[in-house]
Design a protein around this motif. Structure first.
Motif, PDB file in Angstrom:
ATOM      1  N   LEU A 128       0.811  -1.221   0.000  1.00  0.00           N
ATOM      2  CA  LEU A 128       0.000   0.000   0.000  1.00  0.00           C
ATOM      3  C   LEU A 128       0.847   1.276   0.000  1.00  0.00           C
ATOM      4  N   PRO A 129       1.952   1.343   0.739  1.00  0.00           N
ATOM      5  CA  PRO A 129       2.766   2.558   0.647  1.00  0.00           C
ATOM      6  C   PRO A 129       3.322   2.800  -0.755  1.00  0.00           C
ATOM      7  N   ARG A 130       3.655   1.731  -1.475  1.00  0.00           N
ATOM      8  CA  ARG A 130       4.147   1.891  -2.843  1.00  0.00           C
ATOM      9  C   ARG A 130       3.032   2.377  -3.760  1.00  0.00           C
ATOM     10  N   LEU A 159       0.366  11.970   1.624  1.00  0.00           N
ATOM     11  CA  LEU A 159       1.596  11.528   2.275  1.00  0.00           C
ATOM     12  C   LEU A 159       1.317  10.871   3.631  1.00  0.00           C
ATOM     13  N   ASP A 160       0.276  11.317   4.314  1.00  0.00           N
ATOM     14  CA  ASP A 160      -0.055  10.740   5.622  1.00  0.00           C
ATOM     15  C   ASP A 160      -0.340   9.244   5.535  1.00  0.00           C
ATOM     16  N   ARG A 161      -0.817   8.782   4.391  1.00  0.00           N
ATOM     17  CA  ARG A 161      -1.120   7.354   4.238  1.00  0.00           C
ATOM     18  C   ARG A 161       0.165   6.527   4.248  1.00  0.00           C
ATOM     19  N   ILE A 162       1.188   7.031   3.602  1.00  0.00           N
ATOM     20  CA  ILE A 162       2.468   6.332   3.606  1.00  0.00           C
ATOM     21  C   ILE A 162       3.032   6.300   5.018  1.00  0.00           C
ATOM     22  N   VAL A 163       2.949   7.426   5.699  1.00  0.00           N
ATOM     23  CA  VAL A 163       3.456   7.503   7.069  1.00  0.00           C
ATOM     24  C   VAL A 163       2.695   6.541   7.972  1.00  0.00           C
ATOM     25  N   TYR A 164       1.375   6.432   7.782  1.00  0.00           N
ATOM     26  CA  TYR A 164       0.589   5.514   8.613  1.00  0.00           C
ATOM     27  C   TYR A 164       1.091   4.081   8.448  1.00  0.00           C
ATOM     28  N   HIS A 165       1.254   3.629   7.214  1.00  0.00           N
ATOM     29  CA  HIS A 165       1.612   2.234   6.978  1.00  0.00           C
ATOM     30  C   HIS A 165       3.080   1.946   7.287  1.00  0.00           C
ATOM     31  N   ASP A 166       3.971   2.867   6.926  1.00  0.00           N
ATOM     32  CA  ASP A 166       5.399   2.627   7.124  1.00  0.00           C
ATOM     33  C   ASP A 166       5.905   3.121   8.468  1.00  0.00           C
ATOM     34  N   ARG A 212      -7.573   1.539  12.907  1.00  0.00           N
ATOM     35  CA  ARG A 212      -7.852   1.984  11.536  1.00  0.00           C
ATOM     36  C   ARG A 212      -9.304   2.448  11.356  1.00  0.00           C
ATOM     37  N   ILE A 213     -10.205   2.058  12.250  1.00  0.00           N
ATOM     38  CA  ILE A 213     -11.627   2.339  12.051  1.00  0.00           C
ATOM     39  C   ILE A 213     -11.887   3.829  11.883  1.00  0.00           C
ATOM     40  N   ASP A 214     -11.431   4.624  12.841  1.00  0.00           N
ATOM     41  CA  ASP A 214     -11.679   6.065  12.775  1.00  0.00           C
ATOM     42  C   ASP A 214     -10.921   6.706  11.617  1.00  0.00           C
ATOM     43  N   ALA A 215      -9.702   6.223  11.370  1.00  0.00           N
ATOM     44  CA  ALA A 215      -8.909   6.789  10.278  1.00  0.00           C
ATOM     45  C   ALA A 215      -9.588   6.582   8.940  1.00  0.00           C
ATOM     46  N   VAL A 216     -10.126   5.389   8.715  1.00  0.00           N
ATOM     47  CA  VAL A 216     -10.792   5.094   7.443  1.00  0.00           C
ATOM     48  C   VAL A 216     -11.997   5.995   7.249  1.00  0.00           C
ATOM     49  N   SER A 217     -12.726   6.253   8.322  1.00  0.00           N
ATOM     50  CA  SER A 217     -13.902   7.127   8.221  1.00  0.00           C
ATOM     51  C   SER A 217     -13.501   8.505   7.728  1.00  0.00           C
ATOM     52  N   GLY A 218     -12.455   9.068   8.300  1.00  0.00           N
ATOM     53  CA  GLY A 218     -12.008  10.388   7.874  1.00  0.00           C
ATOM     54  C   GLY A 218     -11.419  10.390   6.486  1.00  0.00           C
ATOM     55  N   GLU A 219     -10.625   9.349   6.173  1.00  0.00           N
ATOM     56  CA  GLU A 219     -10.019   9.272   4.850  1.00  0.00           C
ATOM     57  C   GLU A 219     -11.074   9.094   3.769  1.00  0.00           C
ATOM     58  N   GLY A 220     -12.138   8.336   4.092  1.00  0.00           N
ATOM     59  CA  GLY A 220     -13.188   8.135   3.104  1.00  0.00           C
ATOM     60  C   GLY A 220     -13.796   9.453   2.663  1.00  0.00           C
TER      61      GLY A 220
END
Length: 235
Positions: free
Chosen positions: A58-60, A79-86, A182-190
């Motif tokens: 996912l980061p790639r 960029l925050d998504r890469i930071v979250y996963h890595d 991840r639950i709350d994060a996904v809600s905001g990212e969606g």
């Protein structure tokens, strides 16, 4: 009669995207069996090891979106998504990768077994690699739209936490930190992802391609579970 070539209104466009929810992998028979407590420990291990391959790339995928996107504001948000996963040495905290590895260890896998990908089946590898290729080669907003499966994932994650804890007594709440975190994060990212897609897909052709991109992502996820199900059935 409406013109099929005219752009959809914002609410209509979002409704069309949400209309793909039945294609999300939450409705796959393998997931139904998981939530019903019908998977063996071996099946859970195969699932966790193969899902790891998806998590690991996912980061790639997100880096490819950033590389193709000319809009600084979108790049900063993404960029925050890469930071979250890595993870980040500056922000501290446990990365999404580490949380998934913890779950793999909880179902009986060693870190070495997961990281060397010895249990990743060809169908999963093919589907996941196709998703990364899509993000690298398609217009950036289509790659962003493909990630809108997060519109459907928050509810599934909440249910999964409760069902796994109830059905598999060797799994502890701490082992499911990937989902609970991840639950709350996904809600905001969606919501933020929908806003980006609606803003930058302004013609009907662009909207149709965004819907097709989300459909493709649903196919990727469904194909992963098909491949996992076939792998455990042969053993």
């Amino acid at each position: 009669m409406s013109d099929p070539t005219s752009a959809l209104g914002g609410e209509e466009f979002v409704a069309a995207l949400r209309g793909l929810s039945h294609r999300y992998w939450g409705t796959h028979p393998f997931h139904h069996r998981m939530h019903a407590g019908e998977l063996s420990e071996h099946e859970l291990r195969v699932w966790a090891a193969n899902r790891w391959y998806y998590q690991s790339v996912l980061p790639r995928k997100d880096a490819a979106i950033i590389a193709n996107c000319p809009v600084p504001a979108v790049r900063r948000v993404w960029l925050d998504r890469i930071v979250y996963h890595d993870g980040s040495t500056d922000r501290g905290g446990e990365s999404g990768r580490e949380r998934w590895l913890r779950l793999c260890e909880a179902v009986g896998l060693t870190r070495e077994e997961v990281l060397d990908e010895r249990y990743v089946v060809p169908g999963v590898r093919f589907a996941v690699d196709a998703y990364v290729t899509f993000a690298r080669t398609r217009p950036w907003v289509e790659a962003v739209a493909s990630g809108l499966t997060e519109l459907f994932s928050g509810h599934l994650m909440r249910r999964r936490v409760g069902d796994l804890l109830a059905a598999y007594d060797w799994i502890r709440p701490a082992d499911l930190a990937y989902f609970t975190n991840r639950i709350d994060a996904v809600s905001g990212e969606g919501k933020s992802t929908v806003d980006i897609v609606v803003r930058y897909c302004v013609t009907r052709a662009e909207q149709d391609r965004a819907i097709a991109a989300l459909s493709f992502k649903c196919d990727v996820l469904w194909s992963m579970l098909d491949a996992i199900e076939r792998a455990v059935a042969k053993e």
